[in-house]
Write a protein that holds these residues in place. Structure first.
Motif, PDB file in Angstrom:
ATOM      1  N   GLU A 124      -8.658  -7.145   0.018  1.00 51.30           N
ATOM      2  CA  GLU A 124      -8.250  -7.835   1.234  1.00 51.30           C
ATOM      3  C   GLU A 124      -9.370  -8.730   1.758  1.00 51.30           C
ATOM      4  O   GLU A 124      -9.770  -8.663   2.914  1.00 51.30           O
ATOM      5  CB  GLU A 124      -7.800  -6.832   2.298  1.00 51.30           C
TER       6      GLU A 124
ATOM      7  N   THR B 280       3.921   0.688   2.530  1.00 50.46           N
ATOM      8  CA  THR B 280       3.630  -0.246   3.615  1.00 50.46           C
ATOM      9  C   THR B 280       3.376  -1.637   3.058  1.00 50.46           C
ATOM     10  O   THR B 280       2.586  -1.815   2.131  1.00 50.46           O
ATOM     11  CB  THR B 280       2.379   0.210   4.406  1.00 50.46           C
TER      12      THR B 280
ATOM     13  N   GLU C 121       2.049  -5.176   9.601  1.00 52.63           N
ATOM     14  CA  GLU C 121       2.527  -4.159   8.666  1.00 52.63           C
ATOM     15  C   GLU C 121       4.022  -3.928   8.856  1.00 52.63           C
ATOM     16  O   GLU C 121       4.547  -4.054   9.960  1.00 52.63           O
ATOM     17  CB  GLU C 121       1.778  -2.842   8.865  1.00 52.63           C
TER      18      GLU C 121
ATOM     19  N   GLU D 227       0.839  -1.194   0.000  1.00 53.28           N
ATOM     20  CA  GLU D 227       0.000   0.000   0.000  1.00 53.28           C
ATOM     21  C   GLU D 227       0.876   1.247   0.000  1.00 53.28           C
ATOM     22  O   GLU D 227       1.851   1.326   0.746  1.00 53.28           O
ATOM     23  CB  GLU D 227      -0.904  -0.019   1.235  1.00 53.28           C
TER      24      GLU D 227
ATOM     25  N   CYS E  61       3.782  -3.617  15.179  1.00 53.73           N
ATOM     26  CA  CYS E  61       3.092  -3.618  13.894  1.00 53.73           C
ATOM     27  C   CYS E  61       2.239  -4.861  13.706  1.00 53.73           C
ATOM     28  O   CYS E  61       1.811  -5.167  12.597  1.00 53.73           O
ATOM     29  CB  CYS E  61       4.099  -3.494  12.759  1.00 53.73           C
TER      30      CYS E  61
ATOM     31  N   LEU F  68      -3.318  -8.512  11.629  1.00 52.34           N
ATOM     32  CA  LEU F  68      -2.802  -7.621  10.591  1.00 52.34           C
ATOM     33  C   LEU F  68      -1.368  -7.288  10.951  1.00 52.34           C
ATOM     34  O   LEU F  68      -1.085  -6.793  12.044  1.00 52.34           O
ATOM     35  CB  LEU F  68      -3.620  -6.326  10.503  1.00 52.34           C
TER      36      LEU F  68
ATOM     37  N   ARG G  33       1.686  -5.116   3.788  1.00 51.39           N
ATOM     38  CA  ARG G  33       0.597  -5.579   4.640  1.00 51.39           C
ATOM     39  C   ARG G  33       0.433  -7.100   4.501  1.00 51.39           C
ATOM     40  O   ARG G  33       0.536  -7.649   3.409  1.00 51.39           O
ATOM     41  CB  ARG G  33      -0.721  -4.889   4.260  1.00 51.39           C
TER      42      ARG G  33
END
Length: 346
Positions: free
Chosen positions: A230, A145, A163, A123, A172, A161, A147
């Protein structure tokens, strides 16, 4: 060169006056022919272009008879700050058809309710409007980023999640809370989404009322993007989503789109309601989904705008950072989707 019985037909196709591939979307030669045709910069007044090797391959596969049934002349416009290439609606339908056909051909992962959908993506956001505790405004640039998601198929298990890169002093890994109401799958989970209709008209109605009950057509793009980027949908349902996308008001084609990791593709583009547009990007040869991006339009602060065609206009406030027209304000690339038995420990 020895004449061939289909030479006249080949010349007609090469003039880009016939590009109907209905019924042949699942044939590689047909997809290559359309990709070749949509890449050409042609109008009625330009010299005729011949690309015999690709066309001959299409004839050999039996596609030419169907291609000759169409009668479409493509016109290409600029692809700069004003928006995507202007194109007749017929090409939007052609690209949408091929994209949907490619989606239907993908194998179904058949995830179990006790498993997790594992999604990897990238992203990139041009920046964010930030106000400190004293109310002072700054524009913060955001990094690329990476992900990684683990989504519980039925929503009843804690997901994750992850990151990166991760700022110093911050975790993260963000747990995704489980849905604890017994019985039905969690709203918005993979298991719940299986019940969505595959008829495009009915599916659009379901998208408009998703999460709210009342129609919210201004949220169509956000919801469609969330379902495709997603989440996991069975192939037939994923194909129906792309058909809905191609039917949205103002849909156009951009042949120069690039996703967040630099992969070039062809995009279906829809207006964002404030002068810019959103895009879904597909591989030019396979028509597989690559990613999405949003592109800013001319400054609209203080102007009356509509969030979608037919909506009540409202005046856009003159606040915050406004990127120059043509700026890619957001881009994402889907790298992989698979099934996992559980998320990693964190």
């Amino acid at each position: 060169m020895k004449p061939h019985p289909t030479d006249d037909l080949v010349r007609t196709i090469a003039h880009v006056r016939d590009d109907s591939l209905a019924g042949f979307e699942d044939r590689s030669a047909a997809r290559e022919l359309l990709a070749d045709v949509t890449a050409l910069d042609v109008t009625r007044n330009k010299p005729r272009v011949r690309r015999r090797p690709v066309i001959r391959a299409a004839v050999a596969c039996g596609v030419a008879a169907t291609v000759a049934a169409g009668a479409i002349v493509l016109t290409r416009g600029g692809s700069g700050p004003a928006g995507p290439s202007t194109i007749q609606a017929s090409e939007v339908a052609q690209v949408t058809s091929l994209v949907a056909a490619a989606a239907r051909k993908q194998p179904d992962l058949h995830p179990r309710d006790d498993q997790f959908i594992h999604v990897k993506s990238v992203e990139v956001t041009v920046g964010a409007d930030v106000f400190d505790k004293n109310g002072h405004y700054t524009h913060e640039k955001l990094p690329r980023t990476n992900r990684e998601l683990w989504l519980s198929v039925d929503g009843h298990r804690t997901g994750l999640l992850r990151e990166s890169p991760c700022p110093p002093g911050r975790s993260c890994d963000d747990p995704l809370r489980a849905y604890h109401q017994a019985g039905a799958p969690a709203p918005g989970s993979t298991a719940a989404l299986r019940s969505l209709p595959t008829d495009p008209a009915e599916l659009l109605k379901a998208i408009d009322t998703m999460d709210s009950g009342a129609p919210r057509p201004e949220l169509r793009w956000k919801r469609i993007q969330g379902l495709i980027m997603e989440q996991y949908l069975p192939p037939k349902l994923r194909a129906a989503i792309f058909e809905v996308l191609g039917d949205l008001p103002g849909a156009a084609i951009d042949r120069t789109a690039t996703d967040a990791v630099g992969r070039a593709g062809i995009a279906i583009s829809v207006p964002d309601g404030i002068g810019g547009h959103h895009q879904m990007i597909f591989d030019r040869r396979t028509y597989q989904y690559l990613g999405t991006r949003s592109i800013a339009g001319p400054p609209a602060g203080g102007k009356l705008v509509s969030p979608y065609p037919g909506a009540t206009p409202y005046r856009l406030p003159k606040v915050g950072f406004r990127p120059a027209a043509g700026t890619v304000t957001y881009a994402a690339a889907l790298l992989s989707v698979d099934v996992a038995d559980h998320p990693p420990a964190h």
